[in-house]
Design a protein around this motif. Structure first.
Motif, PDB file in Angstrom:
ATOM      1  N   LYS A  83       0.862  -1.211  -0.003  1.00 41.93           N
ATOM      2  CA  LYS A  83      -0.095  -0.142   0.000  1.00 41.93           C
ATOM      3  C   LYS A  83       0.805   1.127  -0.006  1.00 41.93           C
ATOM      4  O   LYS A  83       0.549   2.259  -0.606  1.00 41.93           O
ATOM      5  CB  LYS A  83      -0.788  -0.188   0.937  1.00 41.93           C
ATOM      6  CG  LYS A  83      -2.093  -0.844   1.189  1.00 41.93           C
ATOM      7  CD  LYS A  83      -3.126  -0.699   2.422  1.00 41.93           C
ATOM      8  CE  LYS A  83      -4.396  -1.348   2.041  1.00 41.93           C
ATOM      9  NZ  LYS A  83      -5.312  -1.193   2.926  1.00 41.93           N
ATOM     10  N   LEU A  84       2.123   1.171   0.676  1.00 40.61           N
ATOM     11  CA  LEU A  84       2.948   2.201   0.837  1.00 40.61           C
ATOM     12  C   LEU A  84       3.483   2.535  -0.711  1.00 40.61           C
ATOM     13  O   LEU A  84       3.707   3.768  -1.077  1.00 40.61           O
ATOM     14  CB  LEU A  84       3.749   2.223   1.780  1.00 40.61           C
ATOM     15  CG  LEU A  84       4.643   3.451   2.272  1.00 40.61           C
ATOM     16  CD1 LEU A  84       4.131   4.528   2.520  1.00 40.61           C
ATOM     17  CD2 LEU A  84       5.871   3.054   3.197  1.00 40.61           C
ATOM     18  N   ALA A  85       3.930   1.586  -1.178  1.00 41.24           N
ATOM     19  CA  ALA A  85       4.684   1.536  -2.584  1.00 41.24           C
ATOM     20  C   ALA A  85       3.555   2.197  -3.575  1.00 41.24           C
ATOM     21  O   ALA A  85       3.913   2.746  -4.502  1.00 41.24           O
ATOM     22  CB  ALA A  85       4.957   0.402  -2.815  1.00 41.24           C
ATOM     23  N   ASP A  86       2.131   1.908  -3.560  1.00 41.29           N
ATOM     24  CA  ASP A  86       1.349   2.095  -4.372  1.00 41.29           C
ATOM     25  C   ASP A  86       0.650   3.526  -4.118  1.00 41.29           C
ATOM     26  O   ASP A  86      -0.389   4.051  -4.787  1.00 41.29           O
ATOM     27  CB  ASP A  86       0.132   0.964  -4.685  1.00 41.29           C
ATOM     28  CG  ASP A  86       0.582  -0.143  -5.250  1.00 41.29           C
ATOM     29  OD1 ASP A  86       1.715  -0.276  -5.686  1.00 41.29           O
ATOM     30  OD2 ASP A  86       0.019  -1.442  -4.852  1.00 41.29           O
ATOM     31  N   PHE A  87       1.159   4.240  -3.012  1.00 39.15           N
ATOM     32  CA  PHE A  87       0.500   5.487  -2.506  1.00 39.15           C
ATOM     33  C   PHE A  87      -1.111   5.349  -2.308  1.00 39.15           C
ATOM     34  O   PHE A  87      -1.726   6.032  -2.836  1.00 39.15           O
ATOM     35  CB  PHE A  87       0.827   6.754  -3.665  1.00 39.15           C
ATOM     36  CG  PHE A  87       2.211   6.818  -3.825  1.00 39.15           C
ATOM     37  CD1 PHE A  87       2.905   7.664  -3.014  1.00 39.15           C
ATOM     38  CD2 PHE A  87       2.715   6.183  -5.139  1.00 39.15           C
ATOM     39  CE1 PHE A  87       4.348   7.730  -3.191  1.00 39.15           C
ATOM     40  CE2 PHE A  87       4.185   6.528  -5.413  1.00 39.15           C
ATOM     41  CZ  PHE A  87       4.711   7.086  -4.381  1.00 39.15           C
ATOM     42  N   ALA A  88      -1.339   4.312  -1.591  1.00 36.77           N
ATOM     43  CA  ALA A  88      -2.859   3.762  -1.343  1.00 36.77           C
ATOM     44  C   ALA A  88      -3.156   3.927   0.003  1.00 36.77           C
ATOM     45  O   ALA A  88      -4.042   3.053   0.430  1.00 36.77           O
ATOM     46  CB  ALA A  88      -3.132   2.494  -2.364  1.00 36.77           C
ATOM     47  N   LEU A  89      -2.339   4.400   0.850  1.00 33.94           N
ATOM     48  CA  LEU A  89      -2.724   4.432   2.409  1.00 33.94           C
ATOM     49  C   LEU A  89      -4.045   5.025   2.746  1.00 33.94           C
ATOM     50  O   LEU A  89      -4.695   4.308   3.333  1.00 33.94           O
ATOM     51  CB  LEU A  89      -1.300   5.051   3.034  1.00 33.94           C
ATOM     52  CG  LEU A  89      -0.205   4.559   3.219  1.00 33.94           C
ATOM     53  CD1 LEU A  89       0.670   5.238   3.789  1.00 33.94           C
ATOM     54  CD2 LEU A  89      -0.216   3.123   3.753  1.00 33.94           C
ATOM     55  N   THR A  90      -4.317   6.042   2.008  1.00 28.65           N
ATOM     56  CA  THR A  90      -5.649   6.703   2.309  1.00 28.65           C
ATOM     57  C   THR A  90      -6.518   6.467   1.382  1.00 28.65           C
ATOM     58  O   THR A  90      -7.462   7.495   1.190  1.00 28.65           O
ATOM     59  CB  THR A  90      -5.639   8.143   2.953  1.00 28.65           C
ATOM     60  OG1 THR A  90      -4.887   8.728   1.763  1.00 28.65           O
ATOM     61  CG2 THR A  90      -4.591   8.373   4.095  1.00 28.65           C
ATOM     62  N   LYS A  91      -6.409   5.702   0.515  1.00 29.80           N
ATOM     63  CA  LYS A  91      -7.470   5.378  -0.672  1.00 29.80           C
ATOM     64  C   LYS A  91      -8.844   5.166  -0.234  1.00 29.80           C
ATOM     65  O   LYS A  91      -9.827   5.558  -1.015  1.00 29.80           O
ATOM     66  CB  LYS A  91      -6.873   4.180  -1.776  1.00 29.80           C
ATOM     67  CG  LYS A  91      -7.591   4.312  -2.979  1.00 29.80           C
ATOM     68  CD  LYS A  91      -6.905   3.015  -3.665  1.00 29.80           C
ATOM     69  CE  LYS A  91      -7.745   2.839  -5.118  1.00 29.80           C
ATOM     70  NZ  LYS A  91      -7.055   1.984  -5.835  1.00 29.80           N
TER      71      LYS A  91
END
Length: 228
Positions: A186-194
């Motif tokens: 999630k951190l690598a995909d920039f999806a922490l607050t998706k």
């Protein structure tokens, strides 16, 4: 102009000149010693260093010759002599250009390839993933343009016997390692607050074909309205 300049430069080197005139100062091929004096053998030092390194490293290790060769024809046969055409026909290289042909790496075939080496391109056939072991492996084999014979082997599931679970554990339990991998992804995909901030797409040029979304008036299918 280059010949007189080199002739004058050789005179300056033989006379031991410490500095060069401005028309020769841009020559980067000239090397100076520690005293900034041009010598006759100063240009040989880097070549001697390279030769000394090669002598220290020794000869390269001998590689085992491959048993097969992949040959491609890269030039046309029109206008070639009859003996070259006969050799290409014998090696099955008279077909379409760049079509690969597998030939044994023997003395007989190599002597024929030496005659037509200016018409073909030769690659040694290598097996980076090993040889096929079963009949099922032959169905997923292919040879690449550089001569690598790739074998895609069938992966069998690993059977673990005598697996016992704790009384408190269930099938749905997740270990710490799985959670860490999921969070790192999630951190690598920039999806922490998706999940809290869903993406909102804008179509300024009506890319989705729904121009009625940008109008506050209700949609009337019988009336065509420009969206811009």
């Amino acid at each position: 102009m280059a010949a007189p300049l080199l002739h004058q430069l050789s005179k300056w080197i033989n006379s031991g000149v410490r500095c060069l005139p401005p028309q020769v100062s841009r020559l980067s091929a000239i090397r100076l010693n520690s005293n900034n004096v041009i010598t006759k053998d100063s240009w040989m030092k880097p070549l001697l260093e390279i030769q000394r390194k090669k002598q220290l490293e020794g000869p390269p290790p001998e590689r085992e010759p491959t048993k097969l060769l992949m040959v491609k024809r890269i030039k046309r046969l029109k206008g070639r002599p009859h003996w070259e055409k006969s050799i290409m026909k014998e090696l099955c290289l008279d077909g379409p250009k760049y079509k690969p042909t597998i030939i044994k790496n023997t003395e007989v075939f190599c002597s024929k390839l030496r005659i037509v080496k200016h018409l073909v391109e030769i690659f040694p056939v290598t097996f980076p993933y090993g040889l096929p072991e079963s009949e099922e492996d032959y169905q997923h084999c292919h040879i690449q343009d550089n001569g690598e014979f790739v074998v895609t082997k069938k992966i069998m599931p690993k059977i673990i016997e005598n697996v016992t679970l704790d009384e408190t554990s269930t099938v749905w339990d997740i270990d710490r390692e799985t959670i860490d991998k999921s969070l790192k992804k999630k951190l690598a995909d920039f999806a922490l607050t998706k999940e809290y901030f869903p993406p909102q797409y804008l179509y300024p040029f009506n890319e989705d074909g729904k121009e009625y979304r940008y109008s506050k008036e209700p949609r009337d299918p019988s009336r065509k309205k420009t969206w811009h």
